[in-house]
Design an enzyme around this catalytic site. Sequence first.
Site, PDB file in Angstrom:
ATOM      1  N   ASP A   9     -15.474  44.045  26.373  1.00 10.80           N
ATOM      2  CA  ASP A   9     -15.528  43.324  25.315  1.00 10.80           C
ATOM      3  C   ASP A   9     -15.822  44.373  24.223  1.00 10.80           C
ATOM      4  O   ASP A   9     -16.838  45.113  24.417  1.00 10.80           O
ATOM      5  CB  ASP A   9     -16.783  42.212  25.325  1.00 10.80           C
ATOM      6  CG  ASP A   9     -16.860  41.541  24.074  1.00 10.80           C
ATOM      7  OD1 ASP A   9     -16.672  42.141  23.037  1.00 10.80           O
ATOM      8  OD2 ASP A   9     -17.020  40.340  24.240  1.00 10.80           O
ATOM      9  N   ASP A  43     -11.159  40.018  20.928  1.00 12.41           N
ATOM     10  CA  ASP A  43     -11.880  41.150  20.883  1.00 12.41           C
ATOM     11  C   ASP A  43     -12.091  41.773  22.276  1.00 12.41           C
ATOM     12  O   ASP A  43     -12.693  42.712  22.361  1.00 12.41           O
ATOM     13  CB  ASP A  43     -13.246  41.023  20.221  1.00 12.41           C
ATOM     14  CG  ASP A  43     -14.022  39.912  21.016  1.00 12.41           C
ATOM     15  OD1 ASP A  43     -13.462  39.216  21.925  1.00 12.41           O
ATOM     16  OD2 ASP A  43     -15.328  40.064  20.880  1.00 12.41           O
ATOM     17  N   LYS A  76     -24.422  32.964  27.721  1.00  7.00           N
ATOM     18  CA  LYS A  76     -25.710  33.934  27.701  1.00  7.00           C
ATOM     19  C   LYS A  76     -26.900  33.428  28.434  1.00  7.00           C
ATOM     20  O   LYS A  76     -27.750  33.125  27.386  1.00  7.00           O
ATOM     21  CB  LYS A  76     -25.788  34.170  26.329  1.00  7.00           C
ATOM     22  CG  LYS A  76     -24.215  34.600  25.638  1.00  7.00           C
ATOM     23  CD  LYS A  76     -24.286  35.131  24.294  1.00  7.00           C
ATOM     24  CE  LYS A  76     -23.161  35.697  24.069  1.00  7.00           C
ATOM     25  NZ  LYS A  76     -22.218  34.865  23.527  1.00  7.00           N
TER      26      LYS A  76
END
Length: 340
Positions: free
Chosen positions: A218, A108, A159
Amino acid sequence: MKSIILVGGEGTRLRPLTYETPKQMLPLVGVPMIESLFETLLSHGVTDAVLALGYLPDRFIEAYPTNVIAGVRVTYAVEPEPLDTAGAIRFAAEFAGIDETFLVVNGDVLTDLNITKLLEFHRSSGAEATIALHPVEDPSRFGVVPTTPEGRVLAFVEKPPHGQAPTNLINAGTYIFEPSVLERIAPTGRVSVEREIFPALAAAGTLYAMPDDAYWLDTGTPQAYLRANRDILTGQDKRPSVNVVNGSWRHPLSTIDPSAVLVHAVVDRDCRVGANVVLEDAVLLPGAVIEEGAVVRMSIIGPEAVVGSYSMLGATCVVGAKEHIAPGSVLSGDVRLGGV
Ligand code: GDD
Ligand code: MG
């Protein structure tokens, strides 16, 4: 070099569009995202790829029944259940019998990243695995990768909480792996490359990373998807084949009233755009209809959806397939219309 392309995610942040279409099959200025990725791979000599599929696999297989995507030969490894990123790599590698150095790509991501240079760096450092890095302003949405000056990875933090990232260099989602990495992945069930395998490799001292400042995006959120389309329209991401006129693109099989105003708009096949409509940073997917006087800004209108006359849609609406917005509606904020 053999490659594995991860395209099995559910694309939750792009719902409701991804209920019908897997993220990588959504078009960017009329062309499925995955084709842009394969053009880049081919330009770096990647001729064979395994698509690691799980979510809506038939959408890929039906679109490319001859097993060729943008000049790259593909095979389809369809997971019986979601295996997460490392589980998917393990499954695809077994499926394709991979037993030498190979490439892994998050499907992606839109990028001109230099895979050739990454492979050279991987070979010269003698790493077991090498990650391409990209600098970003807010690393909290990504895997954050502090390294030594030579590029040995000190830690891999997926993250991190906002403001707590040790560096702004993030995992760009392109990796070179030695086959020994496969032995580190548990043989069954879900395994995450970001949360399990990379931290283990970093602890073993065999994980390296190399920054690359090429174009990189992204496309996983509505804002990033709009940005990706806009970057193609404005020439930031140099896709050669697109016929952009005055900063917008329209499919020849769409109907646009001459009084409509288009600013960085994408109007795909079979769309209808009525009189005095304004489209600004808007993407209309095939068959969408915008009725007279409507204004659509920073929004994505799904396949065959209808925006009623004199409606105003602002940042950021995602309208699902076949949804109807009543005339005169005013919508903005994080709007998602349409369910499963
Ligand atoms: N086959 C398969 N099976 N593919 C999967 C699965 C699965 O179970 N889960 C996710 N994927 C695919 C997605 O389709 C996507 O192409 C890729 O793996 C990464 O998943 P995302 O869900 O898009 O992750 P992300 O964007 O939050 O984070 C990842 O990408 C960032 C860069 O774009 C991580 O790798 C981060 O560390 C990285 O910075
Ligand atoms: Mg992603």
